[in-house]
Design an enzyme around this catalytic site. Structure first.
Site, mmCIF file in Angstrom:
data_model
loop_
_atom_site.group_PDB
_atom_site.id
_atom_site.type_symbol
_atom_site.label_atom_id
_atom_site.label_comp_id
_atom_site.label_asym_id
_atom_site.label_seq_id
_atom_site.Cartn_x
_atom_site.Cartn_y
_atom_site.Cartn_z
ATOM 1 N N ARG A 64 0.846 -1.191 0.000
ATOM 2 C CA ARG A 64 0.000 0.000 0.000
ATOM 3 C C ARG A 64 0.885 1.246 0.000
ATOM 4 O O ARG A 64 0.594 2.227 -0.701
ATOM 5 C CB ARG A 64 -0.888 0.004 1.257
ATOM 6 N N ASN A 106 -11.778 16.559 -0.683
ATOM 7 C CA ASN A 106 -12.552 15.370 -0.990
ATOM 8 C C ASN A 106 -14.019 15.697 -0.805
ATOM 9 O O ASN A 106 -14.375 16.497 0.063
ATOM 10 C CB ASN A 106 -12.140 14.238 -0.029
ATOM 11 N N HIS A 108 -17.829 14.239 0.012
ATOM 12 C CA HIS A 108 -18.455 13.069 0.657
ATOM 13 C C HIS A 108 -19.971 13.284 0.659
ATOM 14 O O HIS A 108 -20.423 14.378 1.022
ATOM 15 C CB HIS A 108 -17.922 12.911 2.087
HETATM 16 C C1 GRF Z 1 -20.124 10.951 -5.191
HETATM 17 O O1 GRF Z 1 -21.375 11.127 -4.525
HETATM 18 C C2 GRF Z 1 -19.014 10.929 -4.180
HETATM 19 O O2 GRF Z 1 -19.212 11.807 -3.084
HETATM 20 C C3 GRF Z 1 -19.094 9.507 -3.692
HETATM 21 O O3 GRF Z 1 -19.340 8.733 -4.846
HETATM 22 C C4 GRF Z 1 -20.004 9.562 -5.803
HETATM 23 C C5 GRF Z 1 -19.138 9.596 -7.040
HETATM 24 O O4 GRF Z 1 -19.925 10.063 -8.079
HETATM 25 N N1 GRF Z 1 -17.874 9.117 -3.034
HETATM 26 P P1 GRF Z 1 -19.244 10.419 -9.517
HETATM 27 O O5 GRF Z 1 -18.215 9.326 -9.802
HETATM 28 O O6 GRF Z 1 -18.583 11.754 -9.367
HETATM 29 O O7 GRF Z 1 -20.406 10.417 -10.442
#
Ligand code: GRF
Length: 200
Positions: A64, A106, A108
C-alpha cells in the site's frame, strides 16, 4: 489554477468541473485525471476532453505504501494547485499527505461528521435522518474526517431509496463542488486546525 481530479467511477462530479472550467472566468483548468482502476466512465470523460489520464492500481504494487508513493508522484508531476478527490474510493496515505494533503479536497455524500465511509447515503437512510447532504473537506489521515470547507443540506423523502437519495445528494454535491473549487482556485484558502478560510 491547475486542478488534478482523482476518480473511481462515473465521474459526474468531474464532468461538472470540466464544464465549469470551459469558462475562462472560472479560473481553473483540469490538467490531469487519475484513477485507481481503468475502464471507468470518469476516465472516458477525461479522454473525450483531451485531458491526460493516469491509473494507479493497488495490485500493481507490492505494498500500500508503494501504491501511495506512486500516486503521490503521478499527481505531483502535474504541479497541481488543488487536487480534487471526486468519488475516489481509496484513502491517501503517508507519502501523499505530507506532499499534497493540504491542497487536496474530498467530497463526501453526507453531512460530516455523520456517516463517514463508503455508504454515506445508505447509512443516512438506515438511521432515518430527515436531512442529510454533502461535505467538501481538506483530506487528513482519517476517513472523511478532514477540516470542512463547505456543506449543503439535502432533504430525505419518506419514499427515498438509496438510489433516489444519492442522486438528489449528487445534484447538490456537483453544485457545491463547482462553486467551492472555483472560489478556492480564484481566491486561495488557508487551513488553520479545523478551520478552512477561503480568500488569500
Ligand atoms: C459521489 O457522490 C461521491 O461523493 C461519492 O461517490 C459519488 C461519485 O460520483 N464518493 P461520480 O463518480 O462523481 O459520479
Amino acid at each position: 489554477a491547475r486542478l488534478v481530479v482523482l476518480v473511481s467511477g462515473a465521474g459526474t462530479n468531474l464532468q461538472a468541473l470540466l464544464d465549469a472550467c470551459a469558462d475562462p472566468a472560472y479560473g481553473a483548468q483540469v490538467v490531469a485525471v487519475g484513477a485507481d482502476r481503468d475502464g471507468i466512465e470518469g476516465l472516458a470523460r477525461a479522454e473525450r476532453a483531451g485531458i491526460p489520464t493516469f491509473v494507479v492500481k493497488i495490485k500493481d504494487y507490492t505494498s500500500r505504501e508503494h501504491w501511495d508513493r506512486a500516486l503521490t508522484d503521478k499527481v505531483s508531476v502535474f504541479e497541481p494547485d488543488l487536487v480534487v478527490l471526486a468519488g475516489f474510493m481509496k484513502l491517501v496515505g503517508a507519502s501523499y499527505l505530507p506532499a499534497l494533503g493540504r491542497r487536496t479536497v474530498n467530497t463526501h455524500p453526507a453531512l460530516s461528521p455523520s456517516f463517514p465511509g463508503m455508504q454515506g447515503p445508505q447509512d443516512a437512510l438506515d438511521y432515518g435522518v430527515k436531512v442529510t447532504g454533502c461535505t467538501l473537506f481538506v483530506v487528513d489521515d482519517g476517513v472523511d474526517t478532514g477540516a470542512i470547507v463547505a456543506q449543503t443540506a439535502v432533504p430525505v423523502d419518506d419514499d427515498d431509496t438509496v438510489e433516489t437519495l444519492h442522486e438528489r445528494i449528487k445534484v447538490a454535491e456537483r453544485a457545491m463542488l463547482v462553486d467551492t473549487v472555483g472560489r478556492m482556485a480564484r481566491e486561495g484558502w488557508t487551513v488553520d486546525g479545523r478551520r478552512v478560510r477561503l480568500g488569500g
